[in-house]
Scaffold this active site. Sequence first.
Site, short mmCIF file in Angstrom:
data_model
loop_
_atom_site.label_atom_id
_atom_site.label_comp_id
_atom_site.label_asym_id
_atom_site.label_seq_id
_atom_site.Cartn_x
_atom_site.Cartn_y
_atom_site.Cartn_z
N ASP A 9 -9.64 32.93 -47.47
CA ASP A 9 -10.63 33.54 -48.36
C ASP A 9 -10.06 34.85 -48.90
OD1 ASP A 9 -12.66 31.56 -48.00
OD2 ASP A 9 -12.93 32.36 -45.98
N LYS A 59 -18.08 21.84 -50.38
CA LYS A 59 -19.48 21.57 -49.98
C LYS A 59 -20.27 20.86 -51.09
CE LYS A 59 -19.85 25.34 -46.61
NZ LYS A 59 -18.61 26.12 -46.83
N ILE A 63 -25.62 14.16 -57.35
CA ILE A 63 -26.00 12.75 -57.34
C ILE A 63 -24.82 11.92 -56.81
CG2 ILE A 63 -27.72 13.00 -59.18
CD1 ILE A 63 -25.66 11.82 -61.12
N GLN A 184 -20.14 37.66 -39.77
CA GLN A 184 -20.56 36.51 -38.97
C GLN A 184 -21.50 36.99 -37.87
OE1 GLN A 184 -20.09 33.53 -39.72
NE2 GLN A 184 -18.05 33.11 -40.52
#
Length: 224
Positions: A9, A59, A63, A184
């Site tokens: 990241d 993620k 549809i 976190q």
Amino acid sequence: MAELVVAFDVPTGREALAVAARLPALKWAKLGSMLYVREGPALVREFQARGVRVFLDLKWHDIPSVVAGAVAAARELGAAMATVHCLGGRAMLAAATAAAGDLALVGVTVLTSHDADAFEQIVGRGVPDVGFEAERLARVAMQAGLRGVVASGRELALLRAALGPDPWMVVPGVRAPEDAPGDQARTVTPRDAVRCGATHLVVGRPITLAKDPAGVYQRLMETL
Ligand code: C5P
């Protein structure tokens, strides 16, 4: 033995590859939306050219035909693992599985940014226990043929007991006792993650922000 996945990241592909170059034993790189939107398939190929397996953490939740198309594209790109949202439902998960081939699909159950109140607003009913919801969604994922789920340290033992020994359990929020938690809230130590049934530990900032990324990586590998 559980596998160590490094979450890249960082703002640019150049920085990601600079960190990767300092991790000679790197086996898995997780690329999320931020880096992938900026750098695209070229960065996936760069990692692959260095012998690193790519976990594409985008993620998907759309549809069924669109998700199946994205999964097929990830498979053709040679990604080794990718994420879909279990909340996309049975038809979407089944379509994703059908398109996956040897790409390992893992399902996100309840986002760790959601607590019971937030999840109640989404599903429109009372949610007394987020762990129960995660287990319910994980079972849907398994019925649809996914390879495993993404689980927080908090739900790990519960999900392993519910799903049995086979599914992959991919665990983010891993921190050694001396690591800063950052944003976190629900961290788990590498040792506890493995003890509770993790197959893949996802570690980002404790490695990417370290002065000595290789040393941190090596110590984590020794724990595993
Ligand atoms: O830097 P850190 O070790 O906290 O990175 C954890 C990684 O795991 C990040 O890439 C984050 O997007 C991801 N993740 C998470 N919680 C989830 C799912 C994924 O932290 N529930």
